[in-house]
Enzyme design. Structure first.
Site, short mmCIF file in Angstrom:
data_model
loop_
_atom_site.label_atom_id
_atom_site.label_comp_id
_atom_site.label_asym_id
_atom_site.label_seq_id
_atom_site.Cartn_x
_atom_site.Cartn_y
_atom_site.Cartn_z
N VAL A 110 0.85 -1.19 0.00
CA VAL A 110 0.00 0.00 0.00
C VAL A 110 0.88 1.24 0.00
CG1 VAL A 110 -1.78 1.30 1.24
CG2 VAL A 110 -1.83 -1.22 1.25
N HIS A 111 0.70 2.07 -1.02
CA HIS A 111 1.49 3.30 -1.17
C HIS A 111 0.64 4.32 -1.91
CE1 HIS A 111 2.18 2.14 -5.40
NE2 HIS A 111 2.25 0.91 -4.90
N GLY A 112 1.20 5.44 -2.25
CA GLY A 112 0.46 6.54 -2.85
C GLY A 112 -0.36 6.17 -4.07
#
Length: 156
Positions: free
Chosen positions: A16-18
């Site tokens: 999970v990231h930008g």
């Protein structure tokens, strides 16, 4: 195989990231991001960082081991629209072998390591990962490489 609410499964080293919270979750209509990764399921610090990023845009998150994902993903409430994220092809292969129906797979980001075969600018795989991806290809409706929802899909 039971029906489930998985809208898209993405393989991404970064989990999970930008891009996931700002682009992918909304593009597929998800309201829940499920991370299936054994180590992350046990790491509260990693979870808190990812949970904070996702919740800032209103997405719920769950962090499960691969086995727990197999055991419960098909029991999700009908109002949970799931973006499933695996860190590597092997974890996704295990999920499929465990009986979970996966329809669509996006290979998003797999870091290059010495000896890996480059499939795109952002995807490189070992021989073992390539075997896992070929297994996955034979058990899903669609599999492709795509960095962001608005970039071109590259067939795998």
């Amino acid at each position: 195989m039971a029906k489930n609410n998985i809208l898209l499964t993405r393989i991404d080293n970064r989990l999970v990231h930008g891009q996931i919270v700002c682009l992918w979750a909304g593009a597929v209509g998800a309201n829940l991001i499920v991370v299936a990764h054994d180590e992350t399921a046990e790491n509260q610090i990693e979870q808190s960082v990812m949970r904070m990023a996702a919740s800032s845009l209103g997405y719920d998150t769950r962090f499960f081991t691969v086995q727990k994902t197999i055991d419960i993903i098909d029991k999700a409430s009908s109002d949970q629209k799931i973006l499933l994220i695996c860190q590597n092809p092997h974890d996704l292969r295990r999920i499929i072998e465990g009986g979970v129906e996966i329809k669509e797979v996006d290979i998003g980001n797999l870091y290059y390591d010495k000896g890996d075969k480059k499939l795109s600018d952002k995807v490189a795989v070992s021989e073992e990962e390539l075997k896992d991806l070929n297994y996955i290809k034979n058990h899903v409706d669609k599999i492709y490489i795509q960095d962001t929802p608005d970039s071109l899909k590259q067939e795998f």
